[in-house]
Design a protein around this motif. Structure first.
Motif, PDB file in Angstrom:
ATOM      1  N   VAL A 115       0.832  -1.206   0.000  1.00  0.00           N
ATOM      2  CA  VAL A 115       0.000   0.000   0.000  1.00  0.00           C
ATOM      3  C   VAL A 115       0.866   1.256   0.000  1.00  0.00           C
ATOM      4  N   LEU A 116       0.609   2.134  -0.974  1.00  0.00           N
ATOM      5  CA  LEU A 116       1.233   3.447  -1.016  1.00  0.00           C
ATOM      6  C   LEU A 116       0.334   4.439  -0.281  1.00  0.00           C
ATOM      7  N   ILE A 117       0.928   5.488   0.273  1.00  0.00           N
ATOM      8  CA  ILE A 117       0.171   6.489   1.031  1.00  0.00           C
ATOM      9  C   ILE A 117       0.299   7.840   0.341  1.00  0.00           C
ATOM     10  N   LEU A 118      -0.842   8.453   0.026  1.00  0.00           N
ATOM     11  CA  LEU A 118      -0.857   9.813  -0.507  1.00  0.00           C
ATOM     12  C   LEU A 118      -1.411  10.719   0.576  1.00  0.00           C
ATOM     13  N   SER A 119      -0.570  11.589   1.083  1.00  0.00           N
ATOM     14  CA  SER A 119      -0.968  12.517   2.139  1.00  0.00           C
ATOM     15  C   SER A 119      -1.157  13.903   1.531  1.00  0.00           C
ATOM     16  N   ASP A 120      -2.415  14.282   1.359  1.00  0.00           N
ATOM     17  CA  ASP A 120      -2.774  15.564   0.748  1.00  0.00           C
ATOM     18  C   ASP A 120      -2.828  16.615   1.856  1.00  0.00           C
ATOM     19  N   GLU A 121      -1.821  17.489   1.866  1.00  0.00           N
ATOM     20  CA  GLU A 121      -1.650  18.443   2.962  1.00  0.00           C
ATOM     21  C   GLU A 121      -1.820  19.888   2.494  1.00  0.00           C
ATOM     22  N   ILE A 122      -2.670  20.087   1.483  1.00  0.00           N
ATOM     23  CA  ILE A 122      -2.821  21.391   0.861  1.00  0.00           C
ATOM     24  C   ILE A 122      -3.362  22.451   1.824  1.00  0.00           C
ATOM     25  N   TYR A 123      -4.101  22.027   2.858  1.00  0.00           N
ATOM     26  CA  TYR A 123      -4.647  22.983   3.842  1.00  0.00           C
ATOM     27  C   TYR A 123      -3.791  23.063   5.109  1.00  0.00           C
ATOM     28  N   GLU A 124      -2.576  22.630   5.010  1.00  0.00           N
ATOM     29  CA  GLU A 124      -1.661  22.538   6.150  1.00  0.00           C
ATOM     30  C   GLU A 124      -1.645  23.775   7.042  1.00  0.00           C
ATOM     31  N   HIS A 125      -1.645  24.953   6.455  1.00  0.00           N
ATOM     32  CA  HIS A 125      -1.476  26.183   7.236  1.00  0.00           C
ATOM     33  C   HIS A 125      -2.787  26.748   7.770  1.00  0.00           C
ATOM     34  N   ILE A 126      -3.906  26.095   7.444  1.00  0.00           N
ATOM     35  CA  ILE A 126      -5.191  26.627   7.891  1.00  0.00           C
ATOM     36  C   ILE A 126      -5.706  25.735   9.013  1.00  0.00           C
ATOM     37  N   LEU A 127      -5.176  25.972  10.204  1.00  0.00           N
ATOM     38  CA  LEU A 127      -5.502  25.214  11.416  1.00  0.00           C
ATOM     39  C   LEU A 127      -6.053  26.167  12.468  1.00  0.00           C
ATOM     40  N   PHE A 128      -6.980  25.673  13.285  1.00  0.00           N
ATOM     41  CA  PHE A 128      -7.645  26.526  14.258  1.00  0.00           C
ATOM     42  C   PHE A 128      -7.389  26.067  15.693  1.00  0.00           C
ATOM     43  N   ASP A 129      -7.694  26.955  16.606  1.00  0.00           N
ATOM     44  CA  ASP A 129      -7.657  26.679  18.043  1.00  0.00           C
ATOM     45  C   ASP A 129      -6.252  26.289  18.507  1.00  0.00           C
ATOM     46  N   GLY A 130      -5.240  26.870  17.880  1.00  0.00           N
ATOM     47  CA  GLY A 130      -3.860  26.645  18.314  1.00  0.00           C
ATOM     48  C   GLY A 130      -3.275  25.308  17.942  1.00  0.00           C
ATOM     49  N   ARG A 131      -3.911  24.582  17.044  1.00  0.00           N
ATOM     50  CA  ARG A 131      -3.401  23.265  16.657  1.00  0.00           C
ATOM     51  C   ARG A 131      -2.081  23.383  15.905  1.00  0.00           C
ATOM     52  N   THR A 132      -1.265  22.342  16.027  1.00  0.00           N
ATOM     53  CA  THR A 132       0.003  22.257  15.310  1.00  0.00           C
ATOM     54  C   THR A 132      -0.101  21.161  14.263  1.00  0.00           C
ATOM     55  N   PHE A 133       0.329  21.465  13.057  1.00  0.00           N
ATOM     56  CA  PHE A 133       0.222  20.491  11.974  1.00  0.00           C
ATOM     57  C   PHE A 133       1.350  19.468  12.050  1.00  0.00           C
ATOM     58  N   VAL A 134       0.986  18.198  11.815  1.00  0.00           N
ATOM     59  CA  VAL A 134       1.971  17.119  11.734  1.00  0.00           C
ATOM     60  C   VAL A 134       1.775  16.408  10.398  1.00  0.00           C
ATOM     61  N   SER A 135       2.798  16.408   9.574  1.00  0.00           N
ATOM     62  CA  SER A 135       2.740  15.713   8.293  1.00  0.00           C
ATOM     63  C   SER A 135       2.761  14.207   8.521  1.00  0.00           C
ATOM     64  N   PHE A 136       2.079  13.468   7.637  1.00  0.00           N
ATOM     65  CA  PHE A 136       2.136  12.007   7.743  1.00  0.00           C
ATOM     66  C   PHE A 136       3.582  11.525   7.634  1.00  0.00           C
ATOM     67  N   GLY A 137       4.353  12.134   6.756  1.00  0.00           N
ATOM     68  CA  GLY A 137       5.750  11.736   6.606  1.00  0.00           C
ATOM     69  C   GLY A 137       6.552  11.951   7.871  1.00  0.00           C
ATOM     70  N   GLN A 138       6.221  12.978   8.616  1.00  0.00           N
ATOM     71  CA  GLN A 138       6.903  13.267   9.875  1.00  0.00           C
ATOM     72  C   GLN A 138       6.500  12.269  10.953  1.00  0.00           C
ATOM     73  N   ALA A 139       5.221  11.898  10.973  1.00  0.00           N
ATOM     74  CA  ALA A 139       4.728  10.979  11.996  1.00  0.00           C
ATOM     75  C   ALA A 139       5.180   9.546  11.733  1.00  0.00           C
ATOM     76  N   CYS A 140       5.333   9.182  10.471  1.00  0.00           N
ATOM     77  CA  CYS A 140       5.634   7.788  10.108  1.00  0.00           C
ATOM     78  C   CYS A 140       6.845   7.730   9.172  1.00  0.00           C
ATOM     79  N   PRO A 141       8.028   8.118   9.657  1.00  0.00           N
ATOM     80  CA  PRO A 141       9.209   8.129   8.783  1.00  0.00           C
ATOM     81  C   PRO A 141       9.587   6.745   8.265  1.00  0.00           C
TER      82      PRO A 141
END
Length: 401
Positions: A199-225
């Motif tokens: 299984v290949l993984i496509l992580s679509d992170e186009i809205y990465e910078h639009i986060l609310f309530d102080g959330r921090t974005f974590v890329s799938f690649g960062q979480a699962c190196p």
């Protein structure tokens, strides 16, 4: 004589574009229609970005570039991934295309064989299943409802994977739901995927910078190196920098996959227009103030819409965690009658009623794979959203049991 290829028989036009066209048609008849069908920032592209494109054109940068994109832009993309996401990619592991949608299309064209399956957690972006079908694949669309925050769970993922599974798509923050995954949630999905090496993984992170309530974005690649050799991280400048019409998307992934995607691009559109690449380079390397400014506005608008929908009986809206959409539950309206006696049997009926009675354009939830919802874009002026919610409220109040 037929002008339509057989493969197009299973593909539907974009639902969000169709909603916008319906709004335009009604507007052409003289009605005052608020179009909340398409999702794009209403802010102007930052001036330094526009000036960079103009300067590049005046310098004569109007010829073909490498299919994968200019070295300068791919270098800037690699630096962005390292700086913001903790991901280390070489320039050759980066590709640039005409928007994130073309990145995804290229990836599927390069990898899908007839009958291969792609797991697309619903609600999903409307183009995902249509692209999969167009290229001979089979969409598998497990429903991830409001009870899980519209997020895929490890158990649901495990049940969806078969020997034919080629891709898993993740979209975060999600369109249409705004759902965001935590690092722990991504790692849990990664543990399932580790057991299925095909299984290949496509992580679509186009809205990465639009986060609310102080959330921090974590890329799938960062979480699962550990899944780096199977992960394609997709992004672009459209949403973060108000550049939807500039059509520049980018991705990072394993070199063999990137090479095949570049081959597809070389035989289709060749490359992204050179001045557009210069604009994207300026966006990634120039002042970043606009990102915080846009995010603040989008969060304020989110709050405004959530508060407004809460006052409309029959509608529900859990506060979106990111992106700029409201995925509004309308199960409470199904079965009601319009003033002219029509029964609202589906969310498509609800969406059509809101357009024709309230003159507000939306997209039925069915287009995203989950019924009894409709989506509106919140990427427009506060005053427009206030008026849109007021119109929806009046239209709903006119319904009868």
């Amino acid at each position: 004589m037929s002008y339509v290829a057989n493969r197009l028989s299973v593909v539907k036009p974009s639902a969000s574009m169709a909603a916008s066209m319906a709004a335009k048609a009604l507007r052409a008849k003289g009605f005052d229609v608020i179009d909340l069908g398409l999702g794009e920032p209403d802010f102007p592209t930052p001036r330094h970005v526009t000036e960079a494109a103009q300067a590049a054109a005046l310098r004569g940068e109007t010829l073909y570039t490498a299919s994968a994109g200019t070295v300068e832009l791919r270098t800037a993309v690699a630096e962005k991934f390292k700086r913001e996401n903790g991901l280390d990619y070489s320039v050759d592991e980066i590709t640039v295309a005409n928007g994130a949608k073309q990145i995804i299309f290229n990836a599927l064209m390069a990898t899908l064989n007839e009958g291969d399956e792609a797991v697309l957690p619903a609600p999903y972006f409307v183009s995902y299943p249509e692209m999969v079908k167009l290229l001979g694949g089979v969409p598998v669309t497990p429903v991830c409802g409001a009870d899980t925050g519209f997020r895929l769970t490890p158990a649901v993922l495990e049940a969806a994977i078969t020997s034919k599974t080629k891709w898993l798509f993740l979209n975060m923050p999600g369109n249409p739901s705004g759902a965001v995954y935590s690092e722990a949630e991504l790692k849990a999905l990664g543990a399932v995927l580790a057991k299925h090496p095909q299984v290949l993984i496509l992580s679509d992170e186009i809205y990465e910078h639009i986060l609310f309530d102080g959330r921090t974005f974590v890329s799938f690649g960062q979480a699962c190196p550990e899944l780096r050799d199977r992960t394609l991280v997709v992004n672009g400048v459209a949403k973060a920098y108000a550049m939807t019409g500039w059509r520049v998307g980018y991705a990072a992934g394993p070199l063999p996959l990137i090479k095949t995607m570049n081959t597809v691009q070389s035989q289709s559109c060749t490359s992204v227009a050179a001045p557009m690449q210069a604009a994207a380079l300026a966006a990634l390397t120039g002042p970043q103030d606009c990102i915080a400014e846009f995010r603040t506005a989008f969060e304020r608008r989110r709050d405004l819409v959530v508060a407004g929908v809460a006052e409309i009986p029959g509608l529900t809206l859990p506060a979106p965690e990111g992106a700029f959409y409201a995925y509004i539950g309308c199960a409470g309206l199904i079965g009601k009658r319009t003033p002219d006696g029509q029964v609202l049997e589906t969310d498509t009926d609800v969406s059509n009623y809101i357009l024709n009675s309230g003159h507000v354009s939306s997209v039925p939830g069915t287009a995203y794979g989950v019924t009894s919802f409709f989506r509106i874009s919140t990427a427009t002026a506060d005053a427009v959203l206030v008026e849109a919610i007021a119109r929806i409220k009046r239209a709903v109040a006119a319904l009868k049991d």
